[in-house]
Design an enzyme around this catalytic site. Sequence first.
Site, PDB file in Angstrom:
ATOM      1  N   THR A   7       0.682   2.277  -0.645  1.00 58.48           N
ATOM      2  CA  THR A   7       0.645   1.337  -1.757  1.00 58.48           C
ATOM      3  C   THR A   7      -0.406   1.591  -2.826  1.00 58.48           C
ATOM      4  OG1 THR A   7      -0.521  -0.218  -0.350  1.00 58.48           O
ATOM      5  CG2 THR A   7       1.823  -0.467  -0.485  1.00 58.48           C
ATOM      6  N   LYS A  40      -5.196   6.990   2.817  1.00 54.74           N
ATOM      7  CA  LYS A  40      -4.434   7.572   1.712  1.00 54.74           C
ATOM      8  C   LYS A  40      -5.328   8.207   0.660  1.00 54.74           C
ATOM      9  CE  LYS A  40      -2.227   3.516   1.964  1.00 54.74           C
ATOM     10  NZ  LYS A  40      -1.553   2.379   1.402  1.00 54.74           N
ATOM     11  N   GLY A  52      -5.846  10.588  -3.995  1.00 56.54           N
ATOM     12  CA  GLY A  52      -5.286   9.399  -3.371  1.00 56.54           C
ATOM     13  C   GLY A  52      -3.830   9.314  -3.756  1.00 56.54           C
ATOM     14  N   SER A 131       1.890  -0.235  -5.760  1.00 58.22           N
ATOM     15  CA  SER A 131       2.396  -1.600  -5.952  1.00 58.22           C
ATOM     16  C   SER A 131       1.325  -2.566  -6.426  1.00 58.22           C
ATOM     17  CB  SER A 131       3.046  -2.118  -4.676  1.00 58.22           C
ATOM     18  OG  SER A 131       2.113  -2.111  -3.627  1.00 58.22           O
ATOM     19  N   CYS A 166      -1.698  -8.769  -4.029  1.00 58.99           N
ATOM     20  CA  CYS A 166      -0.489  -7.991  -3.752  1.00 58.99           C
ATOM     21  C   CYS A 166      -0.190  -7.979  -2.248  1.00 58.99           C
ATOM     22  CB  CYS A 166      -0.678  -6.563  -4.253  1.00 58.99           C
ATOM     23  SG  CYS A 166       0.741  -5.490  -3.917  1.00 58.99           S
ATOM     24  N   THR A 169      -0.638  -4.580  -0.327  1.00 58.90           N
ATOM     25  CA  THR A 169      -1.974  -3.986  -0.332  1.00 58.90           C
ATOM     26  C   THR A 169      -2.842  -4.761   0.648  1.00 58.90           C
ATOM     27  OG1 THR A 169      -1.701  -3.479  -2.690  1.00 58.90           O
ATOM     28  CG2 THR A 169      -3.936  -3.384  -1.822  1.00 58.90           C
TER      29      THR A 169
END
Length: 178
Positions: A7, A40, A52, A131, A166, A169
């Site tokens: 994400t 990530k 990332g 996102s 979010c 996340t």
Amino acid sequence: MPEFRGTTICAVKKDGKTAIAGDGQVTMGESVVFKNSAVKVRRIYGGKVVLGFAGSVSDAFSLSERFEGMLNKFSGNLMRSAVELAELWRNDKLPRKLEAMMIVADERQLLIISGNGEVIEPDGGVCAIGSGGNYALAAGRALLQEANYSAEEIAYKALKIASEICVYTNDHITVETV
């Protein structure tokens, strides 16, 4: 078959340092948190480059591996590696577009690279993808303008704020600085 997606990633460039932060959530489909502690954000090219990624997990791995190959081919030149990777899509040498994006940085440059062959050098020292990217971007820009935090602190705090808004996340945040 549901797709696995990574994400939110946020990068901040300030005072000669660039920090890239990423959350740890991997979502399966639209409604299942598949993993909370994914990493990530990572260092590549002997620790001189930080990247990332966000998007489809398999596509993100493919994009990052192809970029790392270009970095090795072009002796760590970030911009040249990104442009040469993008040209593979423009010349139809890659079979399909990848549903992923990356933020990459070395000690001099900060870039966004898409799985469609775009290379963008962001304005203003802050960028974000994924996102929760717009939330992290807004928070990062505000913190950069209004607070006296380091690049690492701003990237972390921007991701933390995005994680509170979010649903894709979370607050398992990894930060790497170059």
